[in-house]
Design an enzyme around this catalytic site. Structure first.
Site, PDB file in Angstrom:
ATOM      1  N   ARG A  44       0.809  -1.212   0.000  1.00  0.00           N
ATOM      2  CA  ARG A  44       0.000   0.000   0.000  1.00  0.00           C
ATOM      3  C   ARG A  44       0.852   1.276   0.000  1.00  0.00           C
ATOM      4  O   ARG A  44       0.475   2.254  -0.647  1.00  0.00           O
ATOM      5  CB  ARG A  44      -0.897  -0.049   1.250  1.00  0.00           C
ATOM      6  CG  ARG A  44      -1.881   1.072   1.425  1.00  0.00           C
ATOM      7  CD  ARG A  44      -3.056   0.940   0.498  1.00  0.00           C
ATOM      8  NE  ARG A  44      -3.987   2.048   0.695  1.00  0.00           N
ATOM      9  CZ  ARG A  44      -3.874   3.226   0.111  1.00  0.00           C
ATOM     10  NH1 ARG A  44      -2.897   3.467  -0.722  1.00  0.00           N
ATOM     11  NH2 ARG A  44      -4.755   4.180   0.336  1.00  0.00           N
ATOM     12  N   TYR A 157     -23.623   7.173  -0.122  1.00  0.00           N
ATOM     13  CA  TYR A 157     -22.305   7.765  -0.407  1.00  0.00           C
ATOM     14  C   TYR A 157     -22.392   8.756  -1.566  1.00  0.00           C
ATOM     15  O   TYR A 157     -21.759   9.819  -1.539  1.00  0.00           O
ATOM     16  CB  TYR A 157     -21.269   6.676  -0.714  1.00  0.00           C
ATOM     17  CG  TYR A 157     -20.799   5.971   0.542  1.00  0.00           C
ATOM     18  CD1 TYR A 157     -19.894   6.590   1.409  1.00  0.00           C
ATOM     19  CD2 TYR A 157     -21.274   4.716   0.884  1.00  0.00           C
ATOM     20  CE1 TYR A 157     -19.479   5.965   2.573  1.00  0.00           C
ATOM     21  CE2 TYR A 157     -20.862   4.077   2.042  1.00  0.00           C
ATOM     22  CZ  TYR A 157     -19.962   4.714   2.887  1.00  0.00           C
ATOM     23  OH  TYR A 157     -19.560   4.105   4.044  1.00  0.00           O
TER      24      TYR A 157
END
Ligand code: CP3
Length: 353
Positions: A44, A157
């Site tokens: 990541r 969202y």
């Protein structure tokens, strides 16, 4: 329900979801690939955006398989996100470190989304490529789970633009102009169906539908914005892929779980942490498989309270077809040892009983 011998050559998650009472309980964990794994954090740091990871088939495959390589899990859930759908519909989606998702203005006209199937599927083609790669890798009896957010949760969202505590914009729209809101929800049903069908064609063997914000609605709204569109998606998938088990997760639905199961016709339901296991075992229709529902904080903290909680769940669901899982996703600071202990405890439960 029939009983099968242990030498069942098929995948434990799939036979269990198909209604066969197996001698052992399958286990997988929501957010099993993620920040609690050092190998995920390592990958990541070298990528700027979380969505870039989701859209890189090689990296997404590696990440999906990280927990499978480490633990004895019965399923791999494709590494992606529920917000790839608004992204593929042309709304800007960003993930801000420490804050969560941020979405730009919506791309719709009074609930009309611009739905272009070819454009939508080509935007999401890396997700399907990831599933193909997972399918052709060496995963043995691990089942592949594809997923999508449910219309209500995706709409929250899209309309709120990010995380919210009040849901006032999305609820406001649904009360002020239910017709245009219904148009939006119906458009999402279409897009979600495309996305799920394509995941199945790529090799997904099980589908989970995440409705993380199902628990903030009044009973009437729960019926209209959660149950009805989910039933439509389940029907759409069953029309073409009747053999694919579908798990619904109406998080926070409370006693609404019963109507949800009866009316959507999902094969299995994922129970959030607040659902009492004995109530669920008695009240959720017997032909529905139960998934869940260890508290992610019990997993994070480990020790005796975690072991007691695991055993209570296994005991209360011993008469039911059950898939062990958490009540919500693995928390980022969860110690790996606790995850190992959880899986070992579930896997050895049968031999000890
Ligand atoms: O391992 C898996 O479960 C598969 C991958 C997966 C992710 N998100 C990866 C992810 C799945 C199935 C999801 C579903 C998802 N995404 C939901 C439904 C389930 C739930 O948690 O209620 C929701 C609401 C989202 C939206 C979302 N994605 C939020 C709110 C956040 C930020 C919060 C957080 O945990 O960071 C994300 C980001 C996200 N999705 C991460 C991961 C691994 C963390 C990204 C990072 O590495 O920074």
């Amino acid at each position: 329900m029939t009983n099968r011998k242990t030498e069942n050559p098929e995948k434990l998650l799939i036979t269990t979801l198909s209604g066969i009472k197996e001698p052992s309980t399958p286990i997988w964990l929501m957010r099993q690939a993620g920040r609690y794994l050092p190998e995920y954090r390592k990958l990541r740091v070298n990528t700027n955006s979380f969505l870039d990871l989701c859209y890189s088939p090689d990296m997404a495959t590696t990440i999906t398989l990280q927990p499978i390589r480490r633990f004895n899990l019965d399923a791999a859930i494709v590494f992606s996100d529920i917000l790839v759908i608004p992204d593929a519909l042309g709304q800007e989606v960003k993930f801000v470190e420490g804050e969560g998702p941020r979405l730009g203005p919506m791309n719709e006209d009074r609930g009309h989304l611009s739905l272009d199937k070819q454009k939508f599927l080509s935007h999401l083609s890396p997700v399907y490529e990831t599933i193909q790669k997972i399918s052709s890798s060496d995963i043995g009896k691990t089942a592949i789970i594809g997923f999508a957010g449910a219309p209500w949760t995706i709409a929250t969202y899209m309309i709120e633009g990010g995380p919210t505590k009040t849901f006032s914009k999305v609820k406001g729209w649904s009360y002020r102009d239910p017709d245009s809101f219904e148009r939006l929800i119906n458009g999402l049903v279409v897009a979600i169906t495309w996305h799920l069908e394509q995941q199945i064609q790529a090799g997904a063997e099980v589908i989970q539908i995440f409705d993380s914000w199902a628990g903030v609605l009044s009973p009437k709204s729960f019926h209209r914005w959660v149950i009805k569109p989910t039933r439509q998606i389940v029907q759409n998938i069953k029309n073409s892929y009747s053999h694919i088990p579908i798990i619904g997760f109406p998080r926070g639905a409370g006693i609404g779980y019963v109507d949800y199961v009866n009316e959507t016709k999902v094969n299995a339901v994922s129970l959030d942490t607040t659902v009492p296991t004995r109530w669920a075992a008695e009240n959720i229709p017997k032909d529905c498989v139960l998934q869940g529902n260890l508290d992610p904080d019990a997993l994070l903290n480990g020790g005796i309270p975690m072991l007691e909680h695991i055993r209570t769940i296994l005991r209360d669901f011993s008469e039911r077809n059950h898939v062990f899982n958490l009540g919500h996703g693995v928390l980022p600071t969860t110690p790996i040892n606790n995850v190992e202990t959880l899986i070992k405890t579930v896997k050895s439960y049968n031999s000890s009983n």
